[in-house]
Design an enzyme around this catalytic site. Structure first.
Site, PDB file in Angstrom:
ATOM      1  N   LYS A 209       0.837  -1.201   0.000  1.00 53.87           N
ATOM      2  CA  LYS A 209       0.000   0.000   0.000  1.00 53.87           C
ATOM      3  C   LYS A 209       0.863   1.237   0.000  1.00 53.87           C
ATOM      4  O   LYS A 209       0.679   2.155  -0.769  1.00 53.87           O
ATOM      5  CB  LYS A 209      -0.884   0.000   1.260  1.00 53.87           C
ATOM      6  N   GLU A 215      10.691  -4.523   4.335  1.00 52.53           N
ATOM      7  CA  GLU A 215      10.807  -5.917   3.895  1.00 52.53           C
ATOM      8  C   GLU A 215      10.492  -6.040   2.401  1.00 52.53           C
ATOM      9  O   GLU A 215      11.206  -6.706   1.643  1.00 52.53           O
ATOM     10  CB  GLU A 215       9.822  -6.796   4.683  1.00 52.53           C
ATOM     11  N   GLY A 268      -4.696  -2.549   5.220  1.00 49.35           N
ATOM     12  CA  GLY A 268      -3.908  -3.655   4.671  1.00 49.35           C
ATOM     13  C   GLY A 268      -4.522  -5.012   4.966  1.00 49.35           C
ATOM     14  O   GLY A 268      -4.640  -5.871   4.092  1.00 49.35           O
ATOM     15  N   ARG A 269      -4.961  -5.222   6.214  1.00 46.35           N
ATOM     16  CA  ARG A 269      -5.471  -6.541   6.592  1.00 46.35           C
ATOM     17  C   ARG A 269      -6.872  -6.800   6.055  1.00 46.35           C
ATOM     18  O   ARG A 269      -7.426  -7.880   6.251  1.00 46.35           O
ATOM     19  CB  ARG A 269      -5.416  -6.711   8.107  1.00 46.35           C
ATOM     20  N   GLU A 354      -3.921  -7.211  14.966  1.00 51.63           N
ATOM     21  CA  GLU A 354      -3.620  -5.801  14.619  1.00 51.63           C
ATOM     22  C   GLU A 354      -4.845  -4.939  14.895  1.00 51.63           C
ATOM     23  O   GLU A 354      -4.735  -3.781  15.273  1.00 51.63           O
ATOM     24  CB  GLU A 354      -3.192  -5.658  13.150  1.00 51.63           C
ATOM     25  N   HIS A 385      -2.630 -33.475  17.513  1.00 53.16           N
ATOM     26  CA  HIS A 385      -1.438 -34.208  17.955  1.00 53.16           C
ATOM     27  C   HIS A 385      -0.355 -33.253  18.458  1.00 53.16           C
ATOM     28  O   HIS A 385       0.806 -33.648  18.586  1.00 53.16           O
ATOM     29  CB  HIS A 385      -0.910 -35.072  16.800  1.00 53.16           C
ATOM     30  N   LYS A 506       9.783  -0.784  14.087  1.00 56.28           N
ATOM     31  CA  LYS A 506      10.264  -0.500  12.725  1.00 56.28           C
ATOM     32  C   LYS A 506      11.351   0.563  12.751  1.00 56.28           C
ATOM     33  O   LYS A 506      12.388   0.440  12.094  1.00 56.28           O
ATOM     34  CB  LYS A 506       9.111   0.039  11.854  1.00 56.28           C
TER      35      LYS A 506
END
Ligand code: F6P
Length: 545
Positions: A209, A215, A268-269, A354, A385, A506
């Site tokens: 965005k 990253e 974003g999410r 978030e 398990h 950040k």
């Protein structure tokens, strides 16, 4: 939305507290024993999803009181204002209009006096055009060869949604198009994503965005260098972008014709149905992507048109509040009985943590109770398990969502699926009702092991049963959790649309990156961080610099 902490002022909150205290010892066994149609009555159809909340620690009274709380807190009104495009994201001063991304052609939703639906469909049309060319072998790279691979770079909301959905719908993937994702700053991730691909037949999609996320930008530069090695300096035929920052994308060398707009009013999410979903659309095709949007829209319509008492997302959000604020649950486990939904818990971690990981109300004053729970999980039956032992016999009840799909996407020899779903139903039953010491004794458990082989039960689950793992059903599932998350936030009075909490780390990382590379300046962190930086530098052979 009111900006007052409900725990201090709300009548409904006080009524729920009294109700909780009065029924503290009532078990799920007792609730079922006295109520013949509880299993049907406390379940609801939400689109194609069957959502069974009967194994939750609630009665009709609890649900009524939670609905009162929703009304008192103005939660339905908040959802309405969100869908109308009002600036409900108060700390960033903008709308949160992900529902407009799946609004039908011809509807009008205005932000700042401008209709946004037209632009949404314009972008969808451009995405479909590119994807059609890609899927039919008509998209040519710089050397004239057809592009046959798409690598989508991005992180957080610019990765989890499309990667999760592409995995979930893997059975509908184009057989000759290789769609891959890379998100991690670890160079091993993009190295793995590019391994075996030919730059001359690869399109790299940069999803960001902001087009500033460290990253993604580092990965984008690595990918651009890899492309240049293969096709020469003009790599523009091999780069595309999904972004709000079209200027930054252009400065990076991306052709405006291959740049797809992500409106700034999409978090974003919440951005899977935006251009961020281009990798998914490439994999499953524009029609199936349209089905995903239609599924989301079905839940949007359910949200808008259904009273709180039978509104799936609102009830699930209220149950999250019930568990966290009244029953003290600190986490929510999500267990999809579908290997293709393997990334769904990680996707929900971002969506819910978030959004709900907030310690101040909309007006900046501190909350006095708890807000978002830790969300975690893994596919069943693998989880059984691994962590189910704690769910069954640990000291803290953990609410669980168990998600099943009735029709398999694959079942070689017809030997898998009934067993898979039987496990889901069995776990929900065992968690709810347990096994008493007397019952264990009747099964022949020796006396010295009885305590170990007793199951307390009364462990809450919501079972979500979908007919099939289609694009529409997946869209419904995603929208159900999106709205559930916002509904809980609205009750708590927190802003589900910002994420300031990621910023401090950040900015420190930027500073430390410089210090790891250039050791000439003094270190002014705490002694632990200083020591770790020095040790890392020594391990990298940089101490003498
Ligand atoms: O983790 C913080 C965050 O801002 C997320 O909310 C977002 O989804 C992610 O980073 C990626 O941001 P962008 O799409 O701007 O690269």
């Amino acid at each position: 939305m009111t900006e007052v902490d409900p725990t201090e002022t709300s009548r409904a909150w006080s009524a729920l507290t009294a109700h909780r205290d009065a029924r503290a010892d009532v078990t799920l066994r007792e609730l079922f024993a006295g109520d013949d149609d509880r299993g049907e009555r406390l379940a609801l159809a939400v689109g194609d999803l069957w959502v069974d909340i009967s194994k939750q620690p609630v009665t009709d009274d609890t649900l009524g009181l939670l609905a009162d709380l929703a009304d008192e807190r103005g939660m339905p009104g908040f959802m309405e204002r969100m869908m109308a495009g009002e600036p409900v994201n108060s700390t960033e001063g903008r709308a949160a209009l992900h529902t407009a991304l799946r609004a039908p052609h011809g509807t009008t939703i205005q932000v700042d006096g401008t209709d946004v639906v037209h632009g949404v469909h314009d972008t969808l049309g451009r995405m479909a055009d590119l994807v059609d060319r890609l899927r039919s072998g008509r998209l040519l790279g710089a050397t004239g060869r057809p592009v046959s691979a798409l690598v989508s770079l991005g992180i957080g909301g610019s990765y989890l949604g499309p990667a999760m959905a592409t995995g979930a719908l893997a059975h509908q993937a184009h057989p000759d198009l290789d769609v891959r994702f890379a998100s991690n700053l670890d160079g091993a991730d993009i190295t793995a994503a590019l391994r075996g691909l030919d730059p001359t037949t690869t399109l790299v999609l940069i999803c960001s965005k902001t087009f500033t996320t460290a990253e993604t930008m580092v990965a984008a530069e690595s990918a651009r260098a890899w492309l240049a090695d293969g096709v020469g300096t003009d790599v523009s035929a091999h780069l595309a972008a999904a972004t709000t920052a079209s200027g930054r994308a252009a400065a990076f060398g991306i052709d405006p014709a291959l740049t797809f707009s992500v409106p700034d009013w999409v978090g974003g999410r919440f951005s899977l149905p935006s251009a961020v979903g281009l990798g998914l659309m490439a994999s499953i095709g524009p029609d199936a992507f349209g089905d995903l949007l239609a599924g989301m829209r079905a839940i949007d319509e359910h949200l808008a048109a259904t009273p709180v008492s039978s509104n799936g997302p609102m009830l699930l959000g209220l149950l999250d509040v019930w568990h966290r604020s009244f029953l003290g649950a600190s986490s929510l486990a999500v267990v999809p009985y579908s290997s293709q939904l393997g990334l769904f818990p990680a996707y929900l971690q971002q969506l819910m943590m978030e959004s709900l990981g907030k310690r101040v109300l909309m007006d900046g004053s501190a909350v006095t109770g708890d807000t978002g729970a830790v969300v975690w999980g893994a596919p069943g039956t693998d989880g059984q398990h691994a962590f189910f032992q704690l769910l069954h016999q640990g000291t803290e009840p953990v609410p669980c969502d168990l998600i099943g799909v009735a029709r398999p996407v694959a079942d070689p020899r017809q030997a898998h699926h009934d067993g898979l779903i039987a496990n889901l139903f069995a776990q929900a039953e065992a968690l709810a009702f347990g096994l008493t010491t007397d019952e264990a004794a009747t099964t022949g458990v020796p006396p010295d092991l009885l305590a170990h082989r007793t199951f307390p039960g009364n462990r809450p689950t919501t079972v979500i049963l979908a007919p099939e793992l289609s694009p529409s059903v997946l869209g419904q599932l995603v929208a159900l959790y999106e709205h559930r998350t916002v509904a809980a936030a609205a009750v708590w009075g927190i802003n589900p649309f910002d994420q300031w909490g990621v910023e401090l780390g950040k900015s420190l990382a930027r500073r430390i990156t410089d210090e790891l590379v250039d050791g000439s300046g003094p270190l002014a962190h705490d002694t632990s961080t200083n020591s770790l930086i020095r040790r890392y530098r020594r391990l990298r052979g940089r101490s003498g610099e």
